[in-house]
Motif scaffolding. Structure first.
Motif, short mmCIF file in Angstrom:
data_model
loop_
_atom_site.label_atom_id
_atom_site.label_comp_id
_atom_site.label_asym_id
_atom_site.label_seq_id
_atom_site.Cartn_x
_atom_site.Cartn_y
_atom_site.Cartn_z
N ALA A 18 -20.76 13.67 -3.20
CA ALA A 18 -20.43 13.68 -4.63
C ALA A 18 -19.94 12.30 -5.07
CB ALA A 18 -19.37 14.73 -4.92
N SER A 19 -19.14 11.66 -4.22
CA SER A 19 -18.64 10.32 -4.56
C SER A 19 -19.77 9.30 -4.60
CB SER A 19 -17.56 9.90 -3.54
OG SER A 19 -16.42 10.72 -3.66
N VAL A 20 -20.72 9.44 -3.67
CA VAL A 20 -21.87 8.52 -3.68
C VAL A 20 -22.68 8.70 -4.96
CG1 VAL A 20 -24.09 8.01 -2.58
CG2 VAL A 20 -22.05 8.35 -1.17
N HIS A 21 -22.91 9.96 -5.33
CA HIS A 21 -23.67 10.22 -6.56
C HIS A 21 -22.91 9.73 -7.79
CE1 HIS A 21 -26.00 13.68 -4.40
NE2 HIS A 21 -26.35 12.48 -4.00
N GLU A 22 -21.61 9.89 -7.78
CA GLU A 22 -20.80 9.36 -8.88
C GLU A 22 -21.00 7.85 -9.01
OE1 GLU A 22 -16.12 9.32 -10.33
OE2 GLU A 22 -16.60 9.44 -8.20
N GLY A 23 -20.96 7.15 -7.87
CA GLY A 23 -21.18 5.70 -7.90
C GLY A 23 -22.55 5.33 -8.41
N PHE A 24 -23.57 6.09 -8.01
CA PHE A 24 -24.92 5.85 -8.50
C PHE A 24 -24.97 5.99 -10.02
CE2 PHE A 24 -27.60 7.12 -4.50
CZ PHE A 24 -27.19 5.96 -3.88
N VAL A 25 -24.42 7.10 -10.52
CA VAL A 25 -24.49 7.38 -11.96
C VAL A 25 -23.81 6.27 -12.75
CG1 VAL A 25 -23.72 8.94 -13.80
CG2 VAL A 25 -24.64 9.88 -11.67
N GLU A 26 -22.66 5.83 -12.29
CA GLU A 26 -21.90 4.84 -13.06
C GLU A 26 -22.48 3.44 -12.97
OE1 GLU A 26 -17.68 5.37 -12.30
OE2 GLU A 26 -17.72 6.91 -13.89
N LYS A 27 -23.48 3.24 -12.11
CA LYS A 27 -24.20 1.97 -12.08
C LYS A 27 -25.31 1.93 -13.12
CE LYS A 27 -25.54 0.18 -8.21
NZ LYS A 27 -26.15 0.07 -6.85
N VAL A 28 -25.65 3.09 -13.69
CA VAL A 28 -26.73 3.16 -14.69
C VAL A 28 -26.11 3.04 -16.08
CG1 VAL A 28 -28.63 4.53 -15.61
CG2 VAL A 28 -28.08 4.63 -13.16
N PRO A 29 -26.52 2.08 -16.88
CA PRO A 29 -25.95 1.93 -18.22
C PRO A 29 -26.14 3.19 -19.05
CG PRO A 29 -27.26 0.01 -17.63
CD PRO A 29 -27.51 1.03 -16.58
N GLY A 30 -25.10 3.56 -19.80
CA GLY A 30 -25.22 4.68 -20.70
C GLY A 30 -24.75 6.00 -20.14
N PHE A 31 -24.07 5.99 -18.99
CA PHE A 31 -23.57 7.22 -18.39
C PHE A 31 -22.10 7.07 -18.00
CE2 PHE A 31 -28.08 7.55 -17.95
CZ PHE A 31 -28.35 8.90 -18.14
N LEU A 32 -21.35 8.16 -18.13
CA LEU A 32 -19.94 8.17 -17.77
C LEU A 32 -19.65 9.47 -17.03
CD1 LEU A 32 -17.01 7.09 -18.02
CD2 LEU A 32 -16.85 8.38 -20.16
N VAL A 33 -19.22 9.37 -15.77
CA VAL A 33 -18.86 10.55 -14.99
C VAL A 33 -17.48 11.03 -15.43
CG1 VAL A 33 -18.34 11.47 -12.69
CG2 VAL A 33 -20.26 9.86 -13.01
N VAL A 34 -17.41 12.28 -15.87
CA VAL A 34 -16.14 12.83 -16.37
C VAL A 34 -15.52 13.82 -15.40
CG1 VAL A 34 -16.68 12.48 -18.80
CG2 VAL A 34 -17.40 14.61 -17.67
N GLY A 35 -16.22 14.13 -14.30
CA GLY A 35 -15.65 15.05 -13.33
C GLY A 35 -16.58 15.29 -12.17
N LYS A 36 -15.99 15.78 -11.05
CA LYS A 36 -16.76 16.17 -9.87
C LYS A 36 -16.31 17.57 -9.47
CE LYS A 36 -15.37 12.54 -7.67
NZ LYS A 36 -15.08 11.58 -6.60
N ALA A 37 -17.27 18.43 -9.18
CA ALA A 37 -16.98 19.79 -8.74
C ALA A 37 -17.65 20.03 -7.40
CB ALA A 37 -17.46 20.81 -9.77
N HIS A 38 -17.02 20.87 -6.56
CA HIS A 38 -17.55 21.10 -5.22
C HIS A 38 -17.84 22.57 -4.94
CE1 HIS A 38 -16.37 16.95 -4.69
NE2 HIS A 38 -15.13 17.26 -5.02
N THR A 39 -17.62 23.42 -5.92
CA THR A 39 -17.93 24.84 -5.79
C THR A 39 -18.60 25.32 -7.07
OG1 THR A 39 -15.84 25.62 -6.74
CG2 THR A 39 -15.86 25.17 -4.36
N ALA A 40 -19.24 26.47 -6.99
CA ALA A 40 -19.88 27.04 -8.17
C ALA A 40 -18.85 27.38 -9.24
CB ALA A 40 -20.68 28.29 -7.77
N ALA A 41 -17.73 27.97 -8.80
CA ALA A 41 -16.69 28.36 -9.75
C ALA A 41 -16.13 27.14 -10.48
CB ALA A 41 -15.56 29.10 -9.03
#
Length: 231
Positions: A18-41
């Motif tokens: 999840a942290s790796v994907h967060e880093g990927f997303v924030e390297k792309v202009p126009g995106f802001l990660v507002v949270g990470k979840a690790h379960t369906a709930a």
């Protein structure tokens, strides 16, 4: 939230992934990660509370099926865009994802470039929906689905000479505008529809030939203007 950033929720059962994907997303202009979840709930609770524009959603979660999470969230009055990220590549999972209306399906493991291509396509499609014309017809609908097709990006080497003739003309027209041009400007100067101009501009942005800038006016809605990318 900035008008130029799509809020994104990352859902993966593995904290490190999840942290790796967060880093990927924030390297792309126009995106802001507002949270990470690790379960369906947690994914459902955070999505309902944060109302993100986009969810990167794993399928295999410890307390449930990510596709069922997608089903719940996409049934909301204001559904997010959902991009599945999963090691599952079986036909049942893919068919269900398509039936639910996810915008993309990316199989793990993947690199930054693969995700960046799809995020760029999602951002272009989201912008199109935000500025959807009241008199939209088949051309606009075709253009929207075309935007969702990811195109490889190579910002350092845009192969302009090998582009289709109309794409080259659009590129050269952008180069003639010192302050950047909008899709409407391009349409008027090249002699094509605005929807077609927007489709070509998105393709040029994806290969790194042009860059998108937002200009804010009196209405509060930013105007999309394009200029040549000079590295």
């Amino acid at each position: 939230m900035s008008d130029s950033a799509l809020t994104t929720l990352v859902v993966d059962d593995d904290f490190r992934v999840a942290s790796v994907h967060e880093g990927f997303v924030e390297k792309v202009p126009g995106f802001l990660v507002v949270g990470k979840a690790h379960t369906a709930a947690d994914a459902i609770e955070m999505a309902q509370r944060l109302q993100p524009d986009l969810i990167l959603l794993d399928i295999h979660l410890p307390d449930g099926d990510g596709l069922e999470v997608a089903r719940i969230l996409l049934d909301n009055p204001r559904p997010p865009m959902v991009l599945i990220i999963s090691a599952a590549a079986d036909i049942a999972a893919v068919r269900t994802a398509v039936q639910l209306g996810v915008v993309h399906y990316l199989v793990k493991p993947f690199g930054f470039a693969a995700l960046a291509e799809r995020l760029s396509a999602v951002r272009a499609a989201h912008a199109k929906l935000t500025d959807w014309p009241a008199d939209a017809g088949q051309e606009e609908i075709d253009g929207f689905f075309e935007l969702l097709r990811p195109m490889p990006s190579d910002p350092d080497m845009p192969d302009i000479e090998h582009l289709a003739p109309t794409l080259q003309l659009v590129y050269k027209t952008i180069g003639s505008g010192s302050a950047g041009l909008s899709a409407s400007d391009i349409a008027a100067q090249v002699g094509i529809s605005r929807a077609t101009a927007q489709r070509y501009l998105t393709q040029l942005e994806h290969i790194g030939a042009v860059k998108l800038q937002l200009r804010y006016g009196q209405t509060g809605r930013p105007e999309h203007r394009y200029s040549i990318r000079r590295n």
